[in-house]
Design a protein around this motif. Structure first.
Motif, mmCIF file in Angstrom:
data_model
loop_
_atom_site.group_PDB
_atom_site.id
_atom_site.type_symbol
_atom_site.label_atom_id
_atom_site.label_comp_id
_atom_site.label_asym_id
_atom_site.label_seq_id
_atom_site.Cartn_x
_atom_site.Cartn_y
_atom_site.Cartn_z
ATOM 1 N N LEU A 26 -3.120 1.648 -5.038
ATOM 2 C CA LEU A 26 -3.263 2.722 -6.029
ATOM 3 C C LEU A 26 -4.459 3.620 -5.688
ATOM 4 O O LEU A 26 -4.387 4.845 -5.816
ATOM 5 N N TYR A 27 -5.533 2.982 -5.248
ATOM 6 C CA TYR A 27 -6.730 3.733 -4.856
ATOM 7 C C TYR A 27 -6.397 4.675 -3.691
ATOM 8 O O TYR A 27 -6.732 5.865 -3.731
ATOM 9 N N VAL A 28 -5.737 4.161 -2.677
ATOM 10 C CA VAL A 28 -5.380 4.974 -1.503
ATOM 11 C C VAL A 28 -4.453 6.124 -1.919
ATOM 12 O O VAL A 28 -4.599 7.253 -1.442
ATOM 13 N N ARG A 29 -3.509 5.866 -2.800
ATOM 14 C CA ARG A 29 -2.551 6.888 -3.228
ATOM 15 C C ARG A 29 -3.221 8.039 -3.990
ATOM 16 O O ARG A 29 -2.817 9.191 -3.871
ATOM 17 N N TYR A 30 -4.200 7.701 -4.809
ATOM 18 C CA TYR A 30 -4.723 8.707 -5.744
ATOM 19 C C TYR A 30 -6.136 9.204 -5.443
ATOM 20 O O TYR A 30 -6.552 10.215 -6.017
ATOM 21 N N LYS A 31 -6.846 8.538 -4.588
ATOM 22 C CA LYS A 31 -8.252 8.907 -4.349
ATOM 23 C C LYS A 31 -8.410 10.380 -3.983
ATOM 24 O O LYS A 31 -9.175 11.119 -4.627
ATOM 25 N N SER A 32 -7.722 10.857 -2.981
ATOM 26 C CA SER A 32 -7.872 12.245 -2.504
ATOM 27 C C SER A 32 -7.411 13.251 -3.546
ATOM 28 O O SER A 32 -8.077 14.269 -3.778
#
Length: 182
Positions: A26-32
């Motif tokens: 989830l972090y990788v998907r939404y961080k940027s």
């Protein structure tokens, strides 16, 4: 388990079960995306990064209370927006505090300045009171009434040269008395 193929809802269910890999995905998907969203408002990259980190920390800390039936994306953006608003409130409060402190400092300086001015006026009044009557009259005509040396000389029927010399003598005496009273 292939986390990249899972939907947000499936990852949130796993997250509520303390699955760290689901959280990482989830972090990788939404961080940027979230950083861009925050940067749009803040215009400071480091602040946007900090807010995104705070949001994901809060997600991890409250993972057991997240409702997997609701849109995770909406939940995330609302959290980020609220953090941005809190950031601006904090900045506003800091600026108001700075303004209050600056005004308070200025008021204290004005009070101190007024006290010193009053003190010097008292010293000057005392020094003038100790002058002989003729010199006191010359001083008052010059400094209080704003008369020129020629006008004073004409009124008092004294030579202009004497007024000029006495006036400078008076200023010297007053200055000396003022410094003595300090």
């Amino acid at each position: 388990m292939q986390y990249k193929q899972k939907t947000d809802a499936e990852l949130v269910v796993l997250l509520t079960l303390n699955d760290e890999e689901a959280f990482s995905e989830l972090y990788v998907r939404y961080k940027s995306k979230l950083q861009y969203f925050c940067f749009h408002f803040l215009k400071v990259e480091s602040e946007a990064f900090d807010i995104v980190q705070e949001v994901f920390i809060r997600i991890w800390e409250s993972r057991c209370f997240i409702n997997p039936e609701l849109s995770f994306s909406s939940f995330l953006y609302v959290m980020a927006r609220n953090r941005v608003l809190n950031y601006f409130k904090h900045i506003d409060v800091e600026n108001k505090i700075k303004d209050i402190l600056a005004k308070q400092s200025l008021e204290e300086e004005n009070i101190e300045s007024d006290l010193i001015s009053t003190e010097y006026q008292d010293i000057l009044r005392t020094a003038i009171e100790h002058l002989p009557p003729q010199r006191k009259k010359i001083f008052n005509m010059s400094r209080i009434d704003g008369m020129s040396h020629k006008e004073i000389a004409a009124i008092l029927n004294i030579q202009f040269r004497n007024i000029y010399q006495k006036h400078w003598l008076l200023l010297g005496i007053i200055l000396h008395n003022t410094l003595t009273y300090r």
